[in-house]
Design a protein around this motif. Structure first.
Motif, mmCIF file in Angstrom:
data_model
loop_
_atom_site.group_PDB
_atom_site.id
_atom_site.type_symbol
_atom_site.label_atom_id
_atom_site.label_comp_id
_atom_site.label_asym_id
_atom_site.label_seq_id
_atom_site.Cartn_x
_atom_site.Cartn_y
_atom_site.Cartn_z
ATOM 1 N N LEU A 143 0.830 -1.206 0.000
ATOM 2 C CA LEU A 143 0.000 0.000 0.000
ATOM 3 C C LEU A 143 0.864 1.256 0.000
ATOM 4 C CD1 LEU A 143 -2.779 1.304 0.035
ATOM 5 C CD2 LEU A 143 -2.770 1.116 2.531
ATOM 6 N N ALA A 144 2.002 1.215 0.668
ATOM 7 C CA ALA A 144 2.895 2.376 0.655
ATOM 8 C C ALA A 144 3.307 2.723 -0.774
ATOM 9 C CB ALA A 144 4.118 2.100 1.521
ATOM 10 N N GLY A 145 3.556 1.707 -1.582
ATOM 11 C CA GLY A 145 3.875 1.951 -2.986
ATOM 12 C C GLY A 145 2.706 2.550 -3.742
ATOM 13 N N LEU A 146 1.509 2.080 -3.450
ATOM 14 C CA LEU A 146 0.322 2.644 -4.100
ATOM 15 C C LEU A 146 0.093 4.086 -3.676
ATOM 16 C CD1 LEU A 146 -2.210 -0.335 -3.857
ATOM 17 C CD2 LEU A 146 -0.794 0.321 -5.807
ATOM 18 N N MET A 147 0.379 4.398 -2.423
ATOM 19 C CA MET A 147 0.202 5.772 -1.949
ATOM 20 C C MET A 147 1.194 6.713 -2.612
ATOM 21 S SD MET A 147 -2.438 5.841 -0.140
ATOM 22 C CE MET A 147 -2.292 7.522 0.485
ATOM 23 N N SER A 202 -13.646 -7.858 -1.051
ATOM 24 C CA SER A 202 -12.805 -6.735 -0.635
ATOM 25 C C SER A 202 -13.048 -5.518 -1.508
ATOM 26 C CB SER A 202 -11.328 -7.144 -0.703
ATOM 27 O OG SER A 202 -11.058 -8.221 0.166
ATOM 28 N N ALA A 203 -13.116 -5.721 -2.822
ATOM 29 C CA ALA A 203 -13.355 -4.594 -3.730
ATOM 30 C C ALA A 203 -14.733 -4.001 -3.516
ATOM 31 C CB ALA A 203 -13.185 -5.052 -5.182
ATOM 32 N N ASN A 204 -15.736 -4.858 -3.309
ATOM 33 C CA ASN A 204 -17.083 -4.359 -3.017
ATOM 34 C C ASN A 204 -17.076 -3.493 -1.763
ATOM 35 O OD1 ASN A 204 -17.980 -5.890 -5.186
ATOM 36 N ND2 ASN A 204 -18.943 -7.471 -3.945
ATOM 37 N N LEU A 205 -16.387 -3.967 -0.728
ATOM 38 C CA LEU A 205 -16.331 -3.237 0.534
ATOM 39 C C LEU A 205 -15.679 -1.870 0.346
ATOM 40 C CD1 LEU A 205 -16.660 -3.040 3.603
ATOM 41 C CD2 LEU A 205 -14.554 -4.375 3.835
ATOM 42 N N LEU A 206 -14.560 -1.819 -0.371
ATOM 43 C CA LEU A 206 -13.893 -0.541 -0.604
ATOM 44 C C LEU A 206 -14.777 0.408 -1.405
ATOM 45 C CD1 LEU A 206 -10.235 -1.667 -1.400
ATOM 46 C CD2 LEU A 206 -11.154 -0.757 0.746
ATOM 47 N N TYR A 207 -15.480 -0.118 -2.386
ATOM 48 C CA TYR A 207 -16.371 0.722 -3.189
ATOM 49 C C TYR A 207 -17.449 1.348 -2.310
ATOM 50 C CZ TYR A 207 -19.912 2.064 -6.613
ATOM 51 O OH TYR A 207 -20.842 2.756 -7.343
ATOM 52 N N HIS A 208 -18.063 0.563 -1.450
ATOM 53 C CA HIS A 208 -19.162 1.089 -0.633
ATOM 54 C C HIS A 208 -18.656 2.040 0.449
ATOM 55 C CE1 HIS A 208 -22.086 -1.188 -2.797
ATOM 56 N NE2 HIS A 208 -21.505 -2.334 -2.496
ATOM 57 N N TYR A 219 -21.015 -12.071 -7.625
ATOM 58 C CA TYR A 219 -21.395 -10.678 -7.801
ATOM 59 C C TYR A 219 -20.250 -9.769 -7.373
ATOM 60 C CZ TYR A 219 -23.395 -6.103 -6.950
ATOM 61 O OH TYR A 219 -23.610 -4.743 -6.958
ATOM 62 N N GLY A 220 -19.909 -8.805 -8.207
ATOM 63 C CA GLY A 220 -18.898 -7.845 -7.797
ATOM 64 C C GLY A 220 -18.354 -7.047 -8.956
ATOM 65 N N PHE A 221 -17.428 -6.181 -8.617
ATOM 66 C CA PHE A 221 -16.863 -5.242 -9.579
ATOM 67 C C PHE A 221 -15.629 -5.820 -10.258
ATOM 68 C CE2 PHE A 221 -19.182 -2.585 -6.592
ATOM 69 C CZ PHE A 221 -19.852 -1.704 -7.443
ATOM 70 N N GLU A 222 -15.526 -5.552 -11.566
ATOM 71 C CA GLU A 222 -14.327 -5.904 -12.307
ATOM 72 C C GLU A 222 -13.273 -4.809 -12.208
ATOM 73 O OE1 GLU A 222 -15.868 -6.509 -16.241
ATOM 74 O OE2 GLU A 222 -16.184 -8.664 -15.892
ATOM 75 N N TYR A 223 -13.735 -3.573 -11.965
ATOM 76 C CA TYR A 223 -12.820 -2.427 -11.955
ATOM 77 C C TYR A 223 -13.437 -1.329 -11.107
ATOM 78 C CZ TYR A 223 -10.488 1.792 -13.711
ATOM 79 O OH TYR A 223 -9.819 2.994 -13.812
ATOM 80 N N VAL A 224 -12.652 -0.790 -10.170
ATOM 81 C CA VAL A 224 -13.096 0.312 -9.332
ATOM 82 C C VAL A 224 -11.946 1.317 -9.188
ATOM 83 C CG1 VAL A 224 -13.972 1.047 -7.074
ATOM 84 C CG2 VAL A 224 -14.628 -1.187 -7.989
ATOM 85 N N PRO A 225 -11.980 2.442 -9.924
ATOM 86 C CA PRO A 225 -10.903 3.420 -9.777
ATOM 87 C C PRO A 225 -11.048 4.190 -8.466
ATOM 88 C CG PRO A 225 -12.578 4.226 -11.298
ATOM 89 C CD PRO A 225 -12.982 2.839 -10.904
ATOM 90 N N LEU A 226 -9.959 4.243 -7.710
ATOM 91 C CA LEU A 226 -9.938 4.953 -6.440
ATOM 92 C C LEU A 226 -8.911 6.081 -6.478
ATOM 93 C CD1 LEU A 226 -10.005 2.167 -3.679
ATOM 94 C CD2 LEU A 226 -11.937 3.478 -4.561
ATOM 95 N N ARG A 227 -9.316 7.225 -5.973
ATOM 96 C CA ARG A 227 -8.389 8.334 -5.728
ATOM 97 C C ARG A 227 -8.163 8.391 -4.218
ATOM 98 N NH1 ARG A 227 -5.927 10.514 -10.319
ATOM 99 N NH2 ARG A 227 -7.429 10.402 -12.043
ATOM 100 N N VAL A 270 -9.684 -3.316 -7.414
ATOM 101 C CA VAL A 270 -9.692 -4.764 -7.651
ATOM 102 C C VAL A 270 -8.260 -5.272 -7.858
ATOM 103 C CG1 VAL A 270 -10.609 -6.638 -9.071
ATOM 104 C CG2 VAL A 270 -11.988 -4.588 -8.675
ATOM 105 N N ALA A 271 -7.622 -4.837 -8.954
ATOM 106 C CA ALA A 271 -6.310 -5.378 -9.308
ATOM 107 C C ALA A 271 -5.205 -4.917 -8.377
ATOM 108 C CB ALA A 271 -5.982 -4.995 -10.752
ATOM 109 N N ASP A 272 -5.260 -3.662 -7.922
ATOM 110 C CA ASP A 272 -4.162 -3.114 -7.129
ATOM 111 C C ASP A 272 -4.294 -3.399 -5.636
ATOM 112 O OD1 ASP A 272 -2.836 -1.964 -9.330
ATOM 113 O OD2 ASP A 272 -4.136 -0.209 -9.273
#
Length: 396
Positions: free
Chosen positions: A124-128, A247-253, A386-394, A140-142
């Motif tokens: 996550l530090a790298g993503l930040m 996990s991706a669903n949770l982050l999206y919501h 059920y879930g997301f294939e892609y969720v862009p996060l800022r 999802v992917a990251d």
């Protein structure tokens, strides 16, 4: 057929149509409102969608059996030898589960928690760093894929060769659940892992890993070798896409409900409840099927012996008869009885691992992320998940 058997409501929309797969919750409500037992037109099965009825069905493995397959097509319901753990029943299922379950219980996972958290924190530090440069990341992917994928590598201990296709295998396994035939390019990845797991050399398994433990059970006479190879897929296949999507669903919501993220920031003790609410609100596993080994009465309706029954996990988790205001995402709800991981003897054997991975994701994000927003996301149309294939996060 008796009058009771014939007198059931019918639901005509196709639950496996792409639009219904992407937006299932209106269909779930309509089915729940029709009655405790509903006859679907497509696929031609009975359906249970209310919470209490689904939970009771999952606790009735001798009447609603999994031994004739858990999918909705004849091709992939053909029995295999040895039976997959999802299709096993009775004492045989209990024996298999008795070997695999201890590897995945909270006590066994406790020692791995800090290792996994450290790996995720560095990632996550790298993503930040990317986020500080104005880049969006894919939830999802990251983010969601990272820990389940590395848990398979570090804990299951399978050889490197073949790992790069395991995400494809897991997705295909659930996508082949539907009633309609799929193109060969969609079904081929479902068949690949059977060959791969049968060919794994025990000498190539990491010492002390979960997969090595299965072959130790063979040496101890607790399993036959082919049973151990079958259970390898039980360690891997359900551990990937289900947890990744949850996990991706949770982050999206959380992104779409900043008040919920703020509540989590203010009180990290809510993390376990947030995980459970995420699984309840967007149950990743849509459904499995069972076959009635005998007449199965529910209310004034009887499902006849031999009928295939859809057990609707996602519908049950949004049942307003059980959960007040079920279409609201509320991390303070703490739905410990949610059915997203099943119930009864066939409850998800990997649910404790999934909980740990999702809790660690939130822990690390709370430590490094002040807030985040989700851009336009893409829902998938997998026939079992059920879930997301892609969720862009800022993130900031």
């Amino acid at each position: 057929m008796t009058a009771a058997q014939a007198d059931y409501p019918v639901y005509e929309p196709d639950l496996f149509a792409p639009d219904a797969l992407r937006e299932p919750f209106g269909h779930y409500r309509a089915i729940r409102d029709l009655g405790p037992v509903v006859k679907l037109k497509h696929p031609d099965v009975f359906a249970l969608g209310r919470f209490e009825d689904v939970r009771e069905a999952l606790r009735s493995p001798e009447t609603l059996i999994s031994g004739q397959g858990v999918m909705f097509n004849a091709l992939f319901n053909v029995p295999v030898e040895p039976p997959l753990i999802t299709q096993a029943g009775g004492d045989y299922h209990a024996r298999l589960r008795g070997v695999i379950a201890p590897l995945l219980m909270p006590a066994a996972l406790k020692a791995q928690r800090e290792i996994l958290k450290s790996m995720l924190s560095d990632h996550l530090a790298g993503l930040m760093a990317r986020a500080r440069n104005g880049e969006a990341v894919d939830a999802v992917a990251d983010l969601a894929q990272y820990l389940p994928w590395h848990a398979v590598r570090e804990l299951v201990g399978l050889p490197t060769e073949g790992r790069d296709r395991m995400l494809l295998w897991s997705n295909a396994g659930f996508n082949c659940m539907g009633p309609e035939p799929l193109a060969e390019e969609d079904t081929a990845p479902f068949m690949e892992p059977r060959t791969w797991f049968r060919a794994v050399d025990p000498q190539d398994l990491a010492t002390g890993s979960w997969s090595a433990a299965l072959f130790e059970a063979v040496a101890q006479g607790k399993l036959m070798e082919q049973e151990a190879r079958s259970l390898l897929s039980g360690l891997v296949m359900p551990s990937l896409d289900t947890t990744i999507l949850a996990s991706a669903n949770l982050l999206y919501h959380l992104a779409r409900n900043p008040d919920q993220w703020a509540a989590l920031k203010a009180d990290p003790a809510l993390i376990p409840a947030a995980v459970l609410e995420g699984v309840r609100y967007s149950a990743v596993v849509r459904w499995f099927s069972r076959v009635a080994a005998d007449d199965y009465a529910k209310g004034e309706v009887t499902i006849p012996k031999g009928a295939r029954v859809m057990i609707m996990y996602g519908a049950a988790n949004r049942d307003e008869r059980h959960y007040p205001d079920p279409d609201t995402f509320d991390i303070r709800r703490n739905p410990k009885d949610q059915l997203g991981w099943g119930n009864g003897p066939h409850s998800c054997v990997g649910m404790h691992l999934a909980k740990v991975e999702m809790e660690l994701l939130l822990e690390v994000m709370l430590e490094q992320v002040e807030g985040f927003e989700a851009g336009p996301a893409a829902l998938g149309a997998n026939r079992g998940l059920y879930g997301f294939e892609y969720v862009p996060l800022r993130m900031r």
